[in-house]
Design a protein around this motif. Structure first.
Motif, PDB file in Angstrom:
ATOM      1  N   VAL A  16      46.825  14.132 -39.568  1.00  0.00           N
ATOM      2  CA  VAL A  16      47.414  13.653 -38.845  1.00  0.00           C
ATOM      3  C   VAL A  16      46.179  12.716 -37.434  1.00  0.00           C
ATOM      4  CG1 VAL A  16      48.520  13.988 -35.668  1.00  0.00           C
ATOM      5  CG2 VAL A  16      49.133  14.775 -38.288  1.00  0.00           C
ATOM      6  N   GLY A  17      45.391  13.547 -37.479  1.00  0.00           N
ATOM      7  CA  GLY A  17      44.291  12.649 -36.913  1.00  0.00           C
ATOM      8  C   GLY A  17      43.449  11.866 -37.576  1.00  0.00           C
ATOM      9  N   LEU A  18      43.749  11.687 -38.831  1.00  0.00           N
ATOM     10  CA  LEU A  18      43.139  10.038 -39.400  1.00  0.00           C
ATOM     11  C   LEU A  18      44.135   9.042 -39.584  1.00  0.00           C
ATOM     12  CD1 LEU A  18      41.268   9.318 -42.072  1.00  0.00           C
ATOM     13  CD2 LEU A  18      42.607  10.306 -43.948  1.00  0.00           C
ATOM     14  N   ARG A  19      45.650   9.486 -39.711  1.00  0.00           N
ATOM     15  CA  ARG A  19      46.046   8.712 -39.171  1.00  0.00           C
ATOM     16  C   ARG A  19      46.071   8.006 -37.392  1.00  0.00           C
ATOM     17  NH1 ARG A  19      49.556   4.724 -40.797  1.00  0.00           N
ATOM     18  NH2 ARG A  19      51.617   4.963 -40.164  1.00  0.00           N
ATOM     19  N   TRP A  21      43.876   7.914 -36.552  1.00  0.00           N
ATOM     20  CA  TRP A  21      42.597   6.333 -36.404  1.00  0.00           C
ATOM     21  C   TRP A  21      42.457   5.269 -36.809  1.00  0.00           C
ATOM     22  CZ3 TRP A  21      39.612   5.315 -40.337  1.00  0.00           C
ATOM     23  CH2 TRP A  21      38.001   4.686 -39.987  1.00  0.00           C
ATOM     24  N   TRP A  22      43.167   5.874 -38.089  1.00  0.00           N
ATOM     25  CA  TRP A  22      43.345   4.526 -38.642  1.00  0.00           C
ATOM     26  C   TRP A  22      44.376   3.372 -38.125  1.00  0.00           C
ATOM     27  CZ3 TRP A  22      41.624   2.035 -42.287  1.00  0.00           C
ATOM     28  CH2 TRP A  22      42.116   0.863 -42.595  1.00  0.00           C
ATOM     29  N   VAL A  23      45.715   4.125 -37.398  1.00  0.00           N
ATOM     30  CA  VAL A  23      46.130   3.126 -36.914  1.00  0.00           C
ATOM     31  C   VAL A  23      45.479   2.868 -35.398  1.00  0.00           C
ATOM     32  CG1 VAL A  23      48.354   3.401 -35.172  1.00  0.00           C
ATOM     33  CG2 VAL A  23      48.120   4.072 -37.031  1.00  0.00           C
ATOM     34  N   ALA A  28      42.918  -2.024 -33.321  1.00  0.00           N
ATOM     35  CA  ALA A  28      41.382  -2.948 -32.509  1.00  0.00           C
ATOM     36  C   ALA A  28      40.951  -4.116 -32.810  1.00  0.00           C
ATOM     37  CB  ALA A  28      40.447  -1.519 -32.214  1.00  0.00           C
ATOM     38  N   ALA A  29      41.623  -4.078 -34.823  1.00  0.00           N
ATOM     39  CA  ALA A  29      41.065  -5.257 -34.999  1.00  0.00           C
ATOM     40  C   ALA A  29      42.136  -6.446 -34.623  1.00  0.00           C
ATOM     41  CB  ALA A  29      41.399  -4.429 -36.594  1.00  0.00           C
TER      42      ALA A  29
END
Length: 79
Positions: A16-19, A21-23, A28-29
């Motif tokens: 969940v943390g990785l998801r 972070w990816w979102v 931001a990009a």
């Protein structure tokens, strides 16, 4: 009647943390999409300004005289 049960792997906190972070990274990009073009424009303007200043310096009377003297001295050198 046969009932199939699909067992799913439990979602862990790290997944969940990785998801999340990816979102956040993807969001931001999105704001940086035009940054490369803007950076190229700024560099181009700086290069044009530098070329203008260099042209003014080289075409001044003092520099022209110094360059002419340098060329004459180089052409009249004996080997």
């Amino acid at each position: 009647m046969k009932v199939s049960v699909r067992l799913m792997r439990p979602v862990t906190a790290s997944a969940v943390g990785l998801r999340a972070w990816w979102v956040r990274r993807r969001r931001a990009a999105r704001g940086d999409r035009g940054m490369a073009t803007a950076e190229y424009a700024i560099v181009l303007l700086a290069a044009v300004a530098f070329a203008g200043v260099l042209y003014k310096v080289v075409s001044s009377a003092a520099v022209r005289t110094a360059l002419e003297g340098l060329v004459k001295r180089a052409l009249s050198a004996s080997f």
